[in-house]
Scaffold this active site. Structure first.
Site, PDB file in Angstrom:
ATOM      1  CG  ASP A  24      -0.203   0.013   2.524  1.00  0.00           C
ATOM      2  OD1 ASP A  24       0.818  -0.690   2.649  1.00  0.00           O
ATOM      3  OD2 ASP A  24      -0.636   0.725   3.445  1.00  0.00           O
ATOM      4  CD  GLU A  47       4.175   0.601   6.834  1.00  0.00           C
ATOM      5  OE1 GLU A  47       5.084   0.882   7.634  1.00  0.00           O
ATOM      6  OE2 GLU A  47       3.693   1.443   6.033  1.00  0.00           O
TER       7      GLU A  47
END
Length: 486
Positions: free
Chosen positions: A79, A146
């Site tokens: 991400d 994350e």
């Protein structure tokens, strides 16, 4: 130098990074990138698993003759932080990132680039695809979400990973090896804000604050950059005390792990005070701009007339809110006494937003010392109690205690020194690397973190140094080929 990043060296890494820029992947919207990476593994004929937390695990057998070596796990998150400059027409849920070569760097056109951690993902993909790199058993662990709480790492179940060495590819200074990180905790204070009609004779304004550099709330917290929420609160409090300003709505910051760059407030000011208010605002903006002239010179503050809002927060409640945000800790709280230059404890006043009769103040507390983080949380609780606000703590994650005697560190120092003629710097980082969380679930892992040089992550100024990607890649490949360690 052309403007096609796929032509840069090493091409195998840049080609995969370019493919990642084509796929929108902001945190929390990762379905397409997850499917892309899983299909990548399956198309290579490799064992590929998507776990219950949305992580992708791809396993590659050892090169013949190296089957008995200890397995190595390459780890990166897929991400990215979605940040853009005001006025940039980019939809992070639909539009690709447009990389631009700027001198010796790659950046994006008005948005975050996603080199954090896209370069790490691309490097792991290049290793999986390669038929020329000799290595022992490999796993690539691509984690989800994350940037908004490390939920992928937190959801990783014991027993899934088989390797004994984990290489996290998410550091941001080539030539540095990281062996420790800070733990973190989310704090959210909620202020119930009774409202009242706007008194007669008031005028409406929107105050806009923009132009700050922002940045990573761990890596950049010690650089003295402006915090849009603290500055806006300073402006509002001055207007409230001197000119009777009242607040209708506010929205500042967007992510806990990014230093807030922008804030917007809709306010009402007595018509008789409007001229003095605007003059005072200009003086205050110039003063703050001077204070930040070295660390954050791009600050802009302006007020524009708008229709008068229908309702505002009651004056007494607004005053208490201003006092609380003014007193809320922000920035570096303590430097480490064990590692020079390392921030030990900090907090980022990340988000201030009004909605449905309340104002939420969201902070991210970090420390490499668990008791210091807990003490900071107690400070926030005391502040909330004094201000009459509710506070919730959640999303806590552990730090990663440095182990200077780790075999992987000793071996990688030797490899780097032999390649570069100088030893790498060994550091801990004031940020929440996933190593801390993964290490809690897999306490026997030997872990290290490294990566290319990335500047201004989590902001539209993010850029990655092209030459450092090559050095990072060469170091990774030689490390894999020189295994085992011990």
């Amino acid at each position: 130098m052309g403007n096609d990043i796929r032509e840069q060296s090493p091409r195998e890494v840049w080609r995969h990074f370019y493919s990642l820029t084509r796929i929108p992947r902001p945190s929390g919207h990762e379905e397409n990138i997850r499917a892309f990476i899983a299909d990548f593994g399956r198309n290579l004929g490799l064992e590929t698993t998507v776990d219950g937390a949305g992580n992708v695990i791809i396993r590659k057998p050892a090169t013949p003759g190296r089957e008995e070596q200890e397995g190595i796990i390459l780890q990166a998150h897929f991400d990215m932080v979605p940040q853009k400059n005001a006025g940039t027409p980019h939809d992070f849920l639909a539009d690709p990132i447009e990389p631009v070569i700027d001198g010796g760097w790659v950046r994006a056109a008005g948005t975050t680039l996603g080199a954090d951690n896209g370069i790490g993902v691309a490097a792991a993909m290049a290793v999986l695809e390669s038929d020329s790199i000799r290595h022992g058993p490999l796993e690539a662990l691509f984690t989800s979400e994350e940037e908004t709480g490390m939920s992928g790492a937190m959801g990783l179940k014991p027993g899934l990973l088989r390797g004994g060495i984990l290489m996290n590819l998410d550091s941001e200074e080539e030539g540095e090896l990281f062996i420790g990180c800070a733990g973190g905790l989310d704090a959210t204070m909620t202020f119930s804000c009774a409202e009242q009609p706007v008194p007669a004779g008031y005028l409406g304004f929107v105050i806009t604050l923009r132009g700050l550099r922002g940045g990573h709330s761990g890596m950049d917290i010690n650089l003295g950059r402006g915090n849009a929420n603290k500055i806006m609160n300073r402006v509002l409090q001055e207007g409230y005390l001197r000119h009777g300003l009242l607040l209708a709505s506010i929205e500042g910051g967007s992510l806990r792990n990014a230093i807030p760059r922008e804030s917007t407030a809709t306010v009402a000011v007595p018509g008789s005070q409007a001229g003095d208010f605007l003059e005072s605002l200009a003086v205050q903006a110039a003063t703050i701009k001077t204070e930040l002239s070295s660390a954050d010179p791009g600050l802009q503050i302006e007020a524009v007339r708008v229709p008068v809002p229908e309702r505002v927060i009651e004056a007494g409640v607004f005053g208490k809110l201003l006092d609380a945000v003014r007193a809320c800790p922000d920035g570096v709280m303590r430097m480490s006494v064990d590692m020079a230059g390392l921030v030990e404890t900090s907090t980022n006043l990340a988000i201030v937003k009004s909605r449905n009769g309340s104002v939420e103040v969201e902070c991210l507390l970090r420390s490499s010392v668990a008791s210091a983080r807990d003490d900071l949380a107690a400070m926030m609780r005391s502040l909330s109690d004094l201000a009459g606000a509710a506070v919730v703590f959640e999303g806590g994650y552990p730090g990663w205690k440095p182990d200077p005697a780790a075999p992987i560190l000793r071996s990688m120092r030797e490899i780097y020194t032999g390649k570069c003629g100088k030893p790498p710097e060994v550091k801990a980082v004031h940020a929440g690397l996933e190593c801390g969380i993964i290490g809690a679930a897999y306490p026997l892992l030997d872990m290290i973190s490294f990566g290319p040089t990335i500047r201004y992550p989590h902001s539209p100024d993010e850029k990655v140094e092209i030459s450092s990607v090559g050095r990072f890649w060469d170091f990774l490949v030689e490390t894999l080929q020189r295994a085992p360690f011990g």
